[in-house]
Design a protein around this motif. Sequence first.
Motif, PDB file in Angstrom:
ATOM      1  N   LEU A  63      16.325   7.985  -4.985  1.00  0.00           N
ATOM      2  CA  LEU A  63      15.573   8.599  -6.067  1.00  0.00           C
ATOM      3  C   LEU A  63      15.287   7.469  -7.057  1.00  0.00           C
ATOM      4  O   LEU A  63      16.222   6.878  -7.607  1.00  0.00           O
ATOM      5  N   ILE A  64      14.022   7.101  -7.223  1.00  0.00           N
ATOM      6  CA  ILE A  64      13.655   5.981  -8.090  1.00  0.00           C
ATOM      7  C   ILE A  64      12.718   6.483  -9.180  1.00  0.00           C
ATOM      8  O   ILE A  64      11.693   7.103  -8.883  1.00  0.00           O
ATOM      9  N   ASN A  65      13.085   6.232 -10.424  1.00  0.00           N
ATOM     10  CA  ASN A  65      12.304   6.703 -11.573  1.00  0.00           C
ATOM     11  C   ASN A  65      12.027   8.205 -11.468  1.00  0.00           C
ATOM     12  O   ASN A  65      10.924   8.662 -11.768  1.00  0.00           O
ATOM     13  N   GLY A  66      13.010   8.932 -10.985  1.00  0.00           N
ATOM     14  CA  GLY A  66      12.894  10.379 -10.890  1.00  0.00           C
ATOM     15  C   GLY A  66      12.091  10.894  -9.712  1.00  0.00           C
ATOM     16  O   GLY A  66      11.813  12.083  -9.625  1.00  0.00           O
ATOM     17  N   HIS A  67      11.692  10.007  -8.799  1.00  0.00           N
ATOM     18  CA  HIS A  67      10.837  10.415  -7.683  1.00  0.00           C
ATOM     19  C   HIS A  67      11.401  10.002  -6.327  1.00  0.00           C
ATOM     20  O   HIS A  67      11.918   8.909  -6.164  1.00  0.00           O
ATOM     21  N   ARG A  68      11.236  10.875  -5.360  1.00  0.00           N
ATOM     22  CA  ARG A  68      11.517  10.544  -3.963  1.00  0.00           C
ATOM     23  C   ARG A  68      10.237   9.984  -3.352  1.00  0.00           C
ATOM     24  O   ARG A  68       9.197   9.958  -3.968  1.00  0.00           O
ATOM     25  N   GLY A  69      10.338   9.532  -2.111  1.00  0.00           N
ATOM     26  CA  GLY A  69       9.163   9.054  -1.405  1.00  0.00           C
ATOM     27  C   GLY A  69       8.821   7.602  -1.687  1.00  0.00           C
ATOM     28  O   GLY A  69       7.764   7.124  -1.303  1.00  0.00           O
ATOM     29  N   GLN A  70       9.714   6.892  -2.355  1.00  0.00           N
ATOM     30  CA  GLN A  70       9.473   5.497  -2.686  1.00  0.00           C
ATOM     31  C   GLN A  70       9.819   4.590  -1.502  1.00  0.00           C
ATOM     32  O   GLN A  70      10.687   4.910  -0.690  1.00  0.00           O
ATOM     33  N   VAL A  71       9.146   3.464  -1.426  1.00  0.00           N
ATOM     34  CA  VAL A  71       9.450   2.444  -0.424  1.00  0.00           C
ATOM     35  C   VAL A  71      10.396   1.433  -1.059  1.00  0.00           C
ATOM     36  O   VAL A  71      10.182   1.002  -2.191  1.00  0.00           O
ATOM     37  N   GLU A  72      11.453   1.088  -0.319  1.00  0.00           N
ATOM     38  CA  GLU A  72      12.391   0.064  -0.774  1.00  0.00           C
ATOM     39  C   GLU A  72      12.384  -1.075   0.242  1.00  0.00           C
ATOM     40  O   GLU A  72      12.500  -0.841   1.434  1.00  0.00           O
ATOM     41  N   ASN A  73      12.256  -2.295  -0.256  1.00  0.00           N
ATOM     42  CA  ASN A  73      12.201  -3.481   0.586  1.00  0.00           C
ATOM     43  C   ASN A  73      13.537  -4.216   0.592  1.00  0.00           C
ATOM     44  O   ASN A  73      14.154  -4.376  -0.465  1.00  0.00           O
TER      45      ASN A  73
ATOM     46  N   GLU B 146       0.836  -1.203   0.000  1.00  0.00           N
ATOM     47  CA  GLU B 146       0.000   0.000   0.000  1.00  0.00           C
ATOM     48  C   GLU B 146       0.873   1.257   0.000  1.00  0.00           C
ATOM     49  O   GLU B 146       0.599   2.211  -0.713  1.00  0.00           O
ATOM     50  N   ALA B 147       1.942   1.228   0.784  1.00  0.00           N
ATOM     51  CA  ALA B 147       2.817   2.391   0.893  1.00  0.00           C
ATOM     52  C   ALA B 147       3.512   2.705  -0.415  1.00  0.00           C
ATOM     53  O   ALA B 147       3.800   3.862  -0.708  1.00  0.00           O
ATOM     54  N   LYS B 148       3.778   1.684  -1.238  1.00  0.00           N
ATOM     55  CA  LYS B 148       4.462   1.908  -2.508  1.00  0.00           C
ATOM     56  C   LYS B 148       3.661   2.814  -3.437  1.00  0.00           C
ATOM     57  O   LYS B 148       4.224   3.454  -4.303  1.00  0.00           O
ATOM     58  N   SER B 149       2.357   2.865  -3.272  1.00  0.00           N
ATOM     59  CA  SER B 149       1.529   3.655  -4.177  1.00  0.00           C
ATOM     60  C   SER B 149       1.486   5.136  -3.794  1.00  0.00           C
ATOM     61  O   SER B 149       0.914   5.931  -4.504  1.00  0.00           O
ATOM     62  N   PHE B 150       2.072   5.517  -2.684  1.00  0.00           N
ATOM     63  CA  PHE B 150       2.084   6.900  -2.212  1.00  0.00           C
ATOM     64  C   PHE B 150       3.516   7.418  -2.164  1.00  0.00           C
ATOM     65  O   PHE B 150       4.458   6.653  -2.208  1.00  0.00           O
ATOM     66  N   GLY B 151       3.658   8.719  -2.031  1.00  0.00           N
ATOM     67  CA  GLY B 151       4.962   9.291  -1.738  1.00  0.00           C
ATOM     68  C   GLY B 151       5.104   9.346  -0.226  1.00  0.00           C
ATOM     69  O   GLY B 151       4.280   9.958   0.450  1.00  0.00           O
ATOM     70  N   TRP B 152       6.082   8.653   0.316  1.00  0.00           N
ATOM     71  CA  TRP B 152       6.244   8.549   1.768  1.00  0.00           C
ATOM     72  C   TRP B 152       7.484   9.261   2.266  1.00  0.00           C
ATOM     73  O   TRP B 152       8.500   9.296   1.592  1.00  0.00           O
ATOM     74  N   GLN B 153       7.391   9.777   3.483  1.00  0.00           N
ATOM     75  CA  GLN B 153       8.548  10.206   4.248  1.00  0.00           C
ATOM     76  C   GLN B 153       8.943   9.001   5.104  1.00  0.00           C
ATOM     77  O   GLN B 153       8.111   8.127   5.383  1.00  0.00           O
TER      78      GLN B 153
ATOM     79  N   ILE C  80      22.684   4.247  -8.182  1.00  0.00           N
ATOM     80  CA  ILE C  80      23.988   3.711  -8.596  1.00  0.00           C
ATOM     81  C   ILE C  80      24.007   2.186  -8.561  1.00  0.00           C
ATOM     82  O   ILE C  80      25.027   1.571  -8.868  1.00  0.00           O
ATOM     83  N   LYS C  81      22.888   1.584  -8.132  1.00  0.00           N
ATOM     84  CA  LYS C  81      22.754   0.124  -8.051  1.00  0.00           C
ATOM     85  C   LYS C  81      23.893  -0.505  -7.256  1.00  0.00           C
ATOM     86  O   LYS C  81      24.452  -1.537  -7.633  1.00  0.00           O
ATOM     87  N   SER C  82      24.204   0.141  -6.126  1.00  0.00           N
ATOM     88  CA  SER C  82      25.299  -0.338  -5.279  1.00  0.00           C
ATOM     89  C   SER C  82      25.181   0.270  -3.888  1.00  0.00           C
ATOM     90  O   SER C  82      24.359   1.160  -3.657  1.00  0.00           O
ATOM     91  N   ILE C  83      26.026  -0.206  -3.005  1.00  0.00           N
ATOM     92  CA  ILE C  83      26.138   0.408  -1.683  1.00  0.00           C
ATOM     93  C   ILE C  83      26.687   1.817  -1.880  1.00  0.00           C
ATOM     94  O   ILE C  83      27.626   2.022  -2.651  1.00  0.00           O
ATOM     95  N   GLY C  84      26.092   2.782  -1.191  1.00  0.00           N
ATOM     96  CA  GLY C  84      26.570   4.156  -1.296  1.00  0.00           C
ATOM     97  C   GLY C  84      27.988   4.295  -0.762  1.00  0.00           C
ATOM     98  O   GLY C  84      28.455   3.470   0.029  1.00  0.00           O
ATOM     99  N   ILE C  85      28.674   5.356  -1.169  1.00  0.00           N
ATOM    100  CA  ILE C  85      30.070   5.550  -0.757  1.00  0.00           C
ATOM    101  C   ILE C  85      30.187   6.259   0.589  1.00  0.00           C
ATOM    102  O   ILE C  85      31.199   6.157   1.250  1.00  0.00           O
ATOM    103  N   LYS C  86      29.123   6.943   0.998  1.00  0.00           N
ATOM    104  CA  LYS C  86      29.169   7.702   2.252  1.00  0.00           C
ATOM    105  C   LYS C  86      28.749   6.829   3.439  1.00  0.00           C
ATOM    106  O   LYS C  86      27.783   6.078   3.355  1.00  0.00           O
ATOM    107  N   ALA C  87      29.484   6.976   4.537  1.00  0.00           N
ATOM    108  CA  ALA C  87      29.103   6.306   5.786  1.00  0.00           C
ATOM    109  C   ALA C  87      28.297   7.305   6.613  1.00  0.00           C
ATOM    110  O   ALA C  87      28.749   8.422   6.867  1.00  0.00           O
ATOM    111  N   TYR C  88      27.104   6.893   7.021  1.00  0.00           N
ATOM    112  CA  TYR C  88      26.216   7.753   7.796  1.00  0.00           C
ATOM    113  C   TYR C  88      26.290   7.391   9.272  1.00  0.00           C
ATOM    114  O   TYR C  88      26.224   6.209   9.634  1.00  0.00           O
ATOM    115  N   PRO C  89      26.362   8.402  10.148  1.00  0.00           N
ATOM    116  CA  PRO C  89      26.359   8.108  11.590  1.00  0.00           C
ATOM    117  C   PRO C  89      24.952   7.730  12.055  1.00  0.00           C
ATOM    118  O   PRO C  89      23.970   8.311  11.607  1.00  0.00           O
TER     119      PRO C  89
END
Length: 167
Positions: A88-98, A7-14, A121-130
């Motif tokens: 950012l998926i298909n040009g949009h934010r707010g997407q749910v990723e499983n 259900e969440a995938k159909s909306f833009g979510w924070q 980038i279809k990979s692990i990001g380069i930045k480490a987040y605290p």
Amino acid sequence: MTPAAAEAKSFGWQCVPFARMFSGVNLFGNAFTWWNGAIGKYDRGTAPKAGAVLVFKATGAMRVGHVATVSKIVSDRIIKVTHANWSLINGHRGQVENDVTVIDASPANDWSQVKVWYAPIKSIGIKAYPVYGFIYGGKALVKAASDVANDVSAKADVAQGSEKSAA
């Protein structure tokens, strides 16, 4: 995929309302405030557990932090999370990723910094987040524990049935 995630995938979510709905951790406010908001309401710690909420600290690029629900433990340094509004998926934010890969990138192996799969980038990001750590005790964690208990109980019933037929 759970019905809530579908259900969440159909909306833009924070990330915050999605994590609250998906995990059952009933906290409010910006993502980074969840860590202190959990005091006295939920257990917190530095070890990942299925169903726990991973709380990211606020940084320059991520001013309000981020929250993600642990969906699976892969190893002592790799987990999968389900979250919203990261890539950012298909040009949009707010997407749910499983079941997105998150790696413990902390020098002390204590989950104080993580790297997260980034779809563009279809990979692990380069930045480490605290991160602060994990909040335990939402309905997703209770359900995961219940599933484990049911699995153990079912195996015990099968084993007991085998003993009876052997006797």
